[in-house]
Design a protein around this motif. Structure first.
Motif, PDB file in Angstrom:
ATOM      1  N   TYR A  53       0.845  -1.190   0.000  1.00  0.00           N
ATOM      2  CA  TYR A  53       0.000   0.000   0.000  1.00  0.00           C
ATOM      3  C   TYR A  53       0.882   1.241   0.000  1.00  0.00           C
ATOM      4  O   TYR A  53       1.851   1.317   0.752  1.00  0.00           O
ATOM      5  CB  TYR A  53      -0.940   0.058   1.217  1.00  0.00           C
ATOM      6  CG  TYR A  53      -1.916   1.198   1.088  1.00  0.00           C
ATOM      7  CD1 TYR A  53      -3.113   1.023   0.418  1.00  0.00           C
ATOM      8  CD2 TYR A  53      -1.605   2.465   1.552  1.00  0.00           C
ATOM      9  CE1 TYR A  53      -3.980   2.077   0.223  1.00  0.00           C
ATOM     10  CE2 TYR A  53      -2.470   3.528   1.358  1.00  0.00           C
ATOM     11  CZ  TYR A  53      -3.646   3.329   0.696  1.00  0.00           C
ATOM     12  OH  TYR A  53      -4.504   4.379   0.489  1.00  0.00           O
ATOM     13  N   THR A  58      -2.118   6.069  -4.204  1.00  0.00           N
ATOM     14  CA  THR A  58      -3.578   6.160  -4.116  1.00  0.00           C
ATOM     15  C   THR A  58      -4.079   7.577  -3.851  1.00  0.00           C
ATOM     16  O   THR A  58      -5.242   7.872  -4.107  1.00  0.00           O
ATOM     17  CB  THR A  58      -4.118   5.261  -2.984  1.00  0.00           C
ATOM     18  OG1 THR A  58      -3.601   5.730  -1.731  1.00  0.00           O
ATOM     19  CG2 THR A  58      -3.733   3.812  -3.201  1.00  0.00           C
ATOM     20  N   PRO A  62      -5.210   4.501   3.760  1.00  0.00           N
ATOM     21  CA  PRO A  62      -6.041   3.308   3.576  1.00  0.00           C
ATOM     22  C   PRO A  62      -7.295   3.367   4.443  1.00  0.00           C
ATOM     23  O   PRO A  62      -7.280   3.922   5.541  1.00  0.00           O
ATOM     24  CB  PRO A  62      -5.124   2.166   4.025  1.00  0.00           C
ATOM     25  CG  PRO A  62      -4.125   2.790   4.928  1.00  0.00           C
ATOM     26  CD  PRO A  62      -3.944   4.191   4.429  1.00  0.00           C
ATOM     27  N   GLU A  63      -8.380   2.811   3.921  1.00  0.00           N
ATOM     28  CA  GLU A  63      -9.616   2.729   4.687  1.00  0.00           C
ATOM     29  C   GLU A  63      -9.509   1.590   5.693  1.00  0.00           C
ATOM     30  O   GLU A  63      -8.684   0.687   5.527  1.00  0.00           O
ATOM     31  CB  GLU A  63     -10.788   2.477   3.730  1.00  0.00           C
ATOM     32  CG  GLU A  63     -11.020   3.619   2.762  1.00  0.00           C
ATOM     33  CD  GLU A  63     -12.104   3.303   1.763  1.00  0.00           C
ATOM     34  OE1 GLU A  63     -12.841   2.317   1.943  1.00  0.00           O
ATOM     35  OE2 GLU A  63     -12.205   4.057   0.777  1.00  0.00           O
ATOM     36  N   LYS A  64     -10.347   1.629   6.702  1.00  0.00           N
ATOM     37  CA  LYS A  64     -10.336   0.582   7.728  1.00  0.00           C
ATOM     38  C   LYS A  64     -10.547  -0.775   7.052  1.00  0.00           C
ATOM     39  O   LYS A  64     -11.444  -0.947   6.241  1.00  0.00           O
ATOM     40  CB  LYS A  64     -11.422   0.834   8.765  1.00  0.00           C
ATOM     41  CG  LYS A  64     -11.393  -0.173   9.907  1.00  0.00           C
ATOM     42  CD  LYS A  64     -12.142   0.349  11.091  1.00  0.00           C
ATOM     43  CE  LYS A  64     -12.138  -0.625  12.236  1.00  0.00           C
ATOM     44  NZ  LYS A  64     -10.848  -0.879  12.822  1.00  0.00           N
ATOM     45  N   GLU A  66      -8.757  -2.193   4.816  1.00  0.00           N
ATOM     46  CA  GLU A  66      -8.173  -2.305   3.473  1.00  0.00           C
ATOM     47  C   GLU A  66      -6.812  -3.004   3.472  1.00  0.00           C
ATOM     48  O   GLU A  66      -6.577  -3.909   2.670  1.00  0.00           O
ATOM     49  CB  GLU A  66      -8.045  -0.908   2.854  1.00  0.00           C
ATOM     50  CG  GLU A  66      -7.577  -0.897   1.435  1.00  0.00           C
ATOM     51  CD  GLU A  66      -7.626   0.480   0.797  1.00  0.00           C
ATOM     52  OE1 GLU A  66      -7.288   0.577  -0.385  1.00  0.00           O
ATOM     53  OE2 GLU A  66      -8.016   1.469   1.483  1.00  0.00           O
ATOM     54  N   VAL A  67      -5.923  -2.611   4.374  1.00  0.00           N
ATOM     55  CA  VAL A  67      -4.597  -3.213   4.407  1.00  0.00           C
ATOM     56  C   VAL A  67      -4.673  -4.672   4.864  1.00  0.00           C
ATOM     57  O   VAL A  67      -3.990  -5.524   4.302  1.00  0.00           O
ATOM     58  CB  VAL A  67      -3.640  -2.391   5.303  1.00  0.00           C
ATOM     59  CG1 VAL A  67      -2.339  -3.130   5.563  1.00  0.00           C
ATOM     60  CG2 VAL A  67      -3.362  -1.041   4.658  1.00  0.00           C
ATOM     61  N   LYS A  69      -7.023  -6.741   4.289  1.00  0.00           N
ATOM     62  CA  LYS A  69      -7.462  -7.508   3.122  1.00  0.00           C
ATOM     63  C   LYS A  69      -6.319  -7.712   2.135  1.00  0.00           C
ATOM     64  O   LYS A  69      -6.201  -8.764   1.514  1.00  0.00           O
ATOM     65  CB  LYS A  69      -8.623  -6.804   2.416  1.00  0.00           C
ATOM     66  CG  LYS A  69      -9.929  -6.901   3.163  1.00  0.00           C
ATOM     67  CD  LYS A  69     -11.024  -6.159   2.437  1.00  0.00           C
ATOM     68  CE  LYS A  69     -12.290  -6.110   3.263  1.00  0.00           C
ATOM     69  NZ  LYS A  69     -13.321  -5.274   2.644  1.00  0.00           N
ATOM     70  N   LEU A  70      -5.456  -6.701   1.987  1.00  0.00           N
ATOM     71  CA  LEU A  70      -4.325  -6.815   1.069  1.00  0.00           C
ATOM     72  C   LEU A  70      -3.276  -7.808   1.561  1.00  0.00           C
ATOM     73  O   LEU A  70      -2.599  -8.442   0.757  1.00  0.00           O
ATOM     74  CB  LEU A  70      -3.677  -5.447   0.856  1.00  0.00           C
ATOM     75  CG  LEU A  70      -4.504  -4.425   0.093  1.00  0.00           C
ATOM     76  CD1 LEU A  70      -3.843  -3.055   0.154  1.00  0.00           C
ATOM     77  CD2 LEU A  70      -4.717  -4.854  -1.346  1.00  0.00           C
TER      78      LEU A  70
END
Length: 71
Positions: A53, A58, A62-64, A66-67, A69-70
């Motif tokens: 990220y 971007t 990052p949104e809550k 998001e990281v 999930k990545l």
């Protein structure tokens, strides 16, 4: 798993880095998370040496979740 969060200290991005650290540790208790102060508007997350990220790419934090999930 080794996670590094590089943040810009001059504009006080540290609270976002600390919050993200907590979020990562909730999802991956075994993760080793390091917070590193940088410069130039950076907010980047690296997992085991791979950039996953970048705020520069971007244009936003990052949104809550998001990281996590990545990862």
């Amino acid at each position: 798993m080794n996670v590094s969060i590089l943040y810009w200290g001059m504009w006080n991005y540290k609270p976002q880095a600390v919050s993200l650290t907590d979020e990562i540790k909730e999802g991956f208790a075994e993760a080793s998370v390091e917070i590193i102060e940088g410069s130039g508007g950076v907010f980047e997350v690296t997992v085991d040496g791979s950039l996953i990220y970048s705020k520069k790419e971007t244009g936003r934090f990052p949104e809550k979740g998001e990281v996590v999930k990545l990862i």
